[in-house]
Scaffold this motif. Structure first.
Motif, PDB file in Angstrom:
ATOM      1  N   PHE A  69       1.590   8.174  -5.308  1.00 56.51           N
ATOM      2  CA  PHE A  69       3.242   7.863  -5.541  1.00 56.51           C
ATOM      3  C   PHE A  69       3.794   7.465  -4.114  1.00 56.51           C
ATOM      4  O   PHE A  69       4.769   6.271  -4.200  1.00 56.51           O
ATOM      5  CB  PHE A  69       3.868   8.640  -6.347  1.00 56.51           C
ATOM      6  CG  PHE A  69       4.089  10.265  -5.648  1.00 56.51           C
ATOM      7  CD1 PHE A  69       5.261  10.297  -5.107  1.00 56.51           C
ATOM      8  CD2 PHE A  69       3.390  11.283  -5.885  1.00 56.51           C
ATOM      9  CE1 PHE A  69       5.663  11.573  -4.379  1.00 56.51           C
ATOM     10  CE2 PHE A  69       3.740  12.348  -5.428  1.00 56.51           C
ATOM     11  CZ  PHE A  69       4.668  12.670  -4.574  1.00 56.51           C
ATOM     12  N   ASP A  70       3.446   7.907  -2.971  1.00 56.68           N
ATOM     13  CA  ASP A  70       3.861   7.206  -1.780  1.00 56.68           C
ATOM     14  C   ASP A  70       3.337   5.879  -1.611  1.00 56.68           C
ATOM     15  O   ASP A  70       4.275   5.286  -1.147  1.00 56.68           O
ATOM     16  CB  ASP A  70       3.247   8.160  -0.603  1.00 56.68           C
ATOM     17  CG  ASP A  70       3.788   9.484  -0.145  1.00 56.68           C
ATOM     18  OD1 ASP A  70       5.271   9.647  -0.605  1.00 56.68           O
ATOM     19  OD2 ASP A  70       3.113  10.125   0.263  1.00 56.68           O
ATOM     20  N   GLU A  71       2.242   5.677  -2.169  1.00 53.96           N
ATOM     21  CA  GLU A  71       1.502   4.457  -2.153  1.00 53.96           C
ATOM     22  C   GLU A  71       2.476   3.351  -2.909  1.00 53.96           C
ATOM     23  O   GLU A  71       2.632   2.277  -2.427  1.00 53.96           O
ATOM     24  CB  GLU A  71       0.103   4.433  -2.193  1.00 53.96           C
ATOM     25  CG  GLU A  71      -0.505   2.926  -2.319  1.00 53.96           C
ATOM     26  CD  GLU A  71      -1.777   2.912  -2.793  1.00 53.96           C
ATOM     27  OE1 GLU A  71      -2.411   1.900  -3.357  1.00 53.96           O
ATOM     28  OE2 GLU A  71      -2.538   4.052  -2.549  1.00 53.96           O
ATOM     29  N   LEU A  72       2.563   3.559  -4.057  1.00 50.83           N
ATOM     30  CA  LEU A  72       3.307   2.915  -4.911  1.00 50.83           C
ATOM     31  C   LEU A  72       4.747   2.767  -4.484  1.00 50.83           C
ATOM     32  O   LEU A  72       5.423   1.742  -4.699  1.00 50.83           O
ATOM     33  CB  LEU A  72       3.476   3.702  -6.328  1.00 50.83           C
ATOM     34  CG  LEU A  72       1.955   3.806  -7.320  1.00 50.83           C
ATOM     35  CD1 LEU A  72       2.068   4.701  -8.394  1.00 50.83           C
ATOM     36  CD2 LEU A  72       1.557   2.358  -7.554  1.00 50.83           C
ATOM     37  N   PHE A  73       5.619   3.529  -3.964  1.00 51.32           N
ATOM     38  CA  PHE A  73       6.682   3.346  -3.486  1.00 51.32           C
ATOM     39  C   PHE A  73       6.735   2.558  -2.509  1.00 51.32           C
ATOM     40  O   PHE A  73       7.552   1.498  -2.405  1.00 51.32           O
ATOM     41  CB  PHE A  73       7.333   4.722  -3.258  1.00 51.32           C
ATOM     42  CG  PHE A  73       8.717   4.586  -2.480  1.00 51.32           C
ATOM     43  CD1 PHE A  73       9.848   4.232  -3.132  1.00 51.32           C
ATOM     44  CD2 PHE A  73       8.999   5.005  -1.149  1.00 51.32           C
ATOM     45  CE1 PHE A  73      11.096   4.050  -2.388  1.00 51.32           C
ATOM     46  CE2 PHE A  73      10.212   4.983  -0.366  1.00 51.32           C
ATOM     47  CZ  PHE A  73      11.261   4.468  -1.310  1.00 51.32           C
ATOM     48  N   LEU A  74       5.992   2.680  -1.364  1.00 46.32           N
ATOM     49  CA  LEU A  74       5.958   1.777  -0.231  1.00 46.32           C
ATOM     50  C   LEU A  74       5.556   0.216  -0.415  1.00 46.32           C
ATOM     51  O   LEU A  74       6.014  -0.446   0.131  1.00 46.32           O
ATOM     52  CB  LEU A  74       5.054   2.364   0.724  1.00 46.32           C
ATOM     53  CG  LEU A  74       5.430   3.538   1.337  1.00 46.32           C
ATOM     54  CD1 LEU A  74       4.088   4.206   2.188  1.00 46.32           C
ATOM     55  CD2 LEU A  74       6.559   3.554   2.304  1.00 46.32           C
ATOM     56  N   ASN A  75       4.852   0.105  -1.682  1.00 48.54           N
ATOM     57  CA  ASN A  75       4.406  -1.317  -2.060  1.00 48.54           C
ATOM     58  C   ASN A  75       5.247  -1.860  -3.192  1.00 48.54           C
ATOM     59  O   ASN A  75       5.276  -2.784  -3.498  1.00 48.54           O
ATOM     60  CB  ASN A  75       3.125  -1.162  -2.828  1.00 48.54           C
ATOM     61  CG  ASN A  75       1.985  -0.960  -1.734  1.00 48.54           C
ATOM     62  OD1 ASN A  75       2.323  -1.144  -0.546  1.00 48.54           O
ATOM     63  ND2 ASN A  75       0.819  -0.358  -2.304  1.00 48.54           N
ATOM     64  N   GLY A  76       6.542  -1.020  -3.275  1.00 49.07           N
ATOM     65  CA  GLY A  76       7.759  -1.519  -4.228  1.00 49.07           C
ATOM     66  C   GLY A  76       7.248  -1.459  -5.625  1.00 49.07           C
ATOM     67  O   GLY A  76       8.035  -2.092  -6.523  1.00 49.07           O
ATOM     68  N   ASN A  77       6.482  -0.487  -5.943  1.00 46.25           N
ATOM     69  CA  ASN A  77       6.140  -0.225  -7.610  1.00 46.25           C
ATOM     70  C   ASN A  77       6.795   0.506  -8.299  1.00 46.25           C
ATOM     71  O   ASN A  77       6.840   0.613  -9.579  1.00 46.25           O
ATOM     72  CB  ASN A  77       4.376  -0.299  -7.455  1.00 46.25           C
ATOM     73  CG  ASN A  77       3.475  -1.443  -7.093  1.00 46.25           C
ATOM     74  OD1 ASN A  77       3.961  -2.473  -7.273  1.00 46.25           O
ATOM     75  ND2 ASN A  77       2.664  -0.982  -6.362  1.00 46.25           N
ATOM     76  N   ILE A  78       7.501   1.397  -7.543  1.00 50.13           N
ATOM     77  CA  ILE A  78       8.375   2.491  -8.067  1.00 50.13           C
ATOM     78  C   ILE A  78       9.696   2.606  -7.306  1.00 50.13           C
ATOM     79  O   ILE A  78       9.752   2.180  -6.085  1.00 50.13           O
ATOM     80  CB  ILE A  78       7.592   3.855  -8.457  1.00 50.13           C
ATOM     81  CG1 ILE A  78       7.306   4.464  -7.057  1.00 50.13           C
ATOM     82  CG2 ILE A  78       6.781   3.868  -9.335  1.00 50.13           C
ATOM     83  CD1 ILE A  78       6.801   5.861  -7.104  1.00 50.13           C
ATOM     84  N   SER A  79      10.589   2.938  -7.789  1.00 49.86           N
ATOM     85  CA  SER A  79      11.942   2.869  -7.305  1.00 49.86           C
ATOM     86  C   SER A  79      12.164   4.203  -6.482  1.00 49.86           C
ATOM     87  O   SER A  79      11.343   5.079  -6.684  1.00 49.86           O
ATOM     88  CB  SER A  79      13.108   2.695  -8.076  1.00 49.86           C
ATOM     89  OG  SER A  79      13.331   3.924  -8.843  1.00 49.86           O
ATOM     90  N   GLN A  80      13.110   4.006  -5.597  1.00 49.89           N
ATOM     91  CA  GLN A  80      13.212   5.512  -4.837  1.00 49.89           C
ATOM     92  C   GLN A  80      13.703   6.711  -5.545  1.00 49.89           C
ATOM     93  O   GLN A  80      13.383   7.440  -5.379  1.00 49.89           O
ATOM     94  CB  GLN A  80      14.470   5.020  -3.949  1.00 49.89           C
ATOM     95  CG  GLN A  80      14.932   6.312  -3.132  1.00 49.89           C
ATOM     96  CD  GLN A  80      16.056   5.837  -2.051  1.00 49.89           C
ATOM     97  OE1 GLN A  80      16.688   4.686  -1.894  1.00 49.89           O
ATOM     98  NE2 GLN A  80      16.172   6.710  -1.244  1.00 49.89           N
TER      99      GLN A  80
END
Length: 129
Positions: A24-35
């Motif tokens: 989920f860190d990776e998904l956040f850093l790639n813009g796939n999930i919101s803050q």
């Protein structure tokens, strides 16, 4: 875990690269999930840890401690209660969403992004983020 690597041909400048990010860190850093979704995933991971979802090594040094089975059952029940309400909210979003969130957050697995987002949005509402 962080790896320091040189930048450029001389390597005079260094940068740190994180090697052990969660999915989920990776998904956040790639813009796939919101803050907000990221915060909900992090909070749910905390509940998973509290509730005993992850295997722990046995305490081989505790030779003299004997616990009553009733005490052990009570401790297990209180741990399960810690996550049950959030898990119910996830289940209300759909079984696929529950599986996606728990597989991504708990096992760093690749999951269906739409199911994950729906599940994380349910947790965002649950945690009032």
């Amino acid at each position: 875990e962080i790896h320091i690597e040189g930048i450029g041909s001389s390597g005079a400048f260094k940068r740190a690269r994180v090697l052990d990010q969660t999915k989920f860190d990776e998904l956040f850093l790639n813009g796939n999930i919101s803050q907000e979704q990221y915060a909900a995933a992090d909070m749910y991971l905390g509940l998973m840890s509290i509730s005993g979802c992850f295997i722990k090594s046995p305490n081989l040094g505790a030779q003299g401690s004997r616990s009553n089975p009733r005490d052990t059952a009570g401790a297990m029940a209180s741990k399960i209660i810690a996550i049950s309400s959030a898990r119910s909210r996830l289940r209300d979003a759909g079984e696929h969403c529950l599986v996606a969130v728990e597989a991504c957050v708990g096992m760093n697995a690749d999951v269906n992004l739409n199911d994950l987002r729906i599940g994380l949005n349910a947790l965002v509402r649950y945690f009032h983020i």
